[in-house]
Design an enzyme around this catalytic site. Structure first.
Site, PDB file in Angstrom:
ATOM      1  N   LYS A 174       6.431   0.872  -6.106  1.00 19.02           N
ATOM      2  CA  LYS A 174       5.315   1.596  -5.490  1.00 19.02           C
ATOM      3  C   LYS A 174       5.509   3.101  -5.625  1.00 19.02           C
ATOM      4  CE  LYS A 174       3.641   2.896  -0.937  1.00 19.02           C
ATOM      5  NZ  LYS A 174       3.812   2.723   0.522  1.00 19.02           N
TER       6      LYS A 174
ATOM      7  N   ASP B 210       0.031  -0.396  -1.530  1.00 17.17           N
ATOM      8  CA  ASP B 210       0.487  -0.039  -0.187  1.00 17.17           C
ATOM      9  C   ASP B 210      -0.135  -1.010   0.808  1.00 17.17           C
ATOM     10  OD1 ASP B 210      -2.166   0.747   0.019  1.00 17.17           O
ATOM     11  OD2 ASP B 210      -1.695   2.591   1.099  1.00 17.17           O
TER      12      ASP B 210
END
Length: 227
Positions: free
Chosen positions: A126, A145
């Site tokens: 991420k 997310d």
């Protein structure tokens, strides 16, 4: 029964189109002025709000201006500097370790490859995706997310639960040209309307194409029509 792939693709395209209209200027909300600051800001943002991170980095980036200063920083002092950030002790250790690795292996520069970024302490896929997209203008995947996880599942675009699996699923469904913006669109909509606890289905631009809508009707995912 899962939604057929072609229907999920149609669903994703419709979602992206509507959210573009609703949030035409959405982008990353973290404050930074260079790749190092971006990397650190994203590392700090794990399980912490961007608003809180921006408050801390406003003074942090004045105190530590170079990768060398982070590499030489006292971990306990750095931890105090970011004291309001979640898991500040661990993150301070990650930042110092990462800064030393950048100096030792990358001449003090933030690398531009996924595998090199994810080898840095405290950096997962991420974080690496955000740094690549906004620091190097390289899009290799989709930043997943909590907002992306929540919305993509509620909207029936994916049934996966793990971020890595969700990303791989979305990459096969969301048009590649929209990979970067898809995250920001989900974040904006997740903050404004599709919140975790009390989604505002009555005022949602996606309501009639959302299988999780609280309103009393069924949705045809293939056509996007309520009936």
């Amino acid at each position: 029964m899962g939604t057929p792939l072609d229907s999920r693709q149609a669903q994703a395209e419709e979602v992206v189109e509507r959210l573009y209209e609703e949030y035409p200027d959405t982008t990353i909300s973290l404050n930074f002025s260079n790749r190092l600051e971006l990397l650190i800001a994203v590392m700090l943002s794990a399980q912490c709000t961007d608003e809180r991170v921006n408050k801390e980095t406003a003074h942090l980036f004045e105190k530590y201006e170079t990768v060398g200063e982070y590499a030489e920083a006292d971990v306990d002092e750095l931890s105090e500097d970011i004291g309001s950030i979640t898991y500040h002790n661990s993150k301070a250790d990650y930042i110092v370790s990462t800064a030393r690795t950048l100096i030792e292996e990358y001449d003090g520069e933030v690398p531009d490859k996924m595998d090199e970024l994810t080898e840095l302490k405290g950096v997962g896929r991420k974080t690496a995706n955000v740094v690549l997209q906004h620091g190097h203008d390289v899009v290799e995947g989709i930043v997943v997310d909590t907002h992306v996880q929540r919305l993509s599942r509620r909207l029936g675009i994916t049934e996966d639960e793990r971020p890595t699996d969700i990303e791989q699923d979305l990459m096969g469904i969301v048009p590649e040209d929209d990979w970067q913006q898809f995250t920001h669109l989900c974040i904006s909509h997740g903050r404004a309307t599709c919140t975790a606890r009390n989604p505002d289905c009555d005022d949602c631009v996606l309501e009639n194409v959302c299988p999780s809508s609280k309103l009393d009707h069924e949705v045809d995912l293939a056509s996007g029509e309520a009936w």
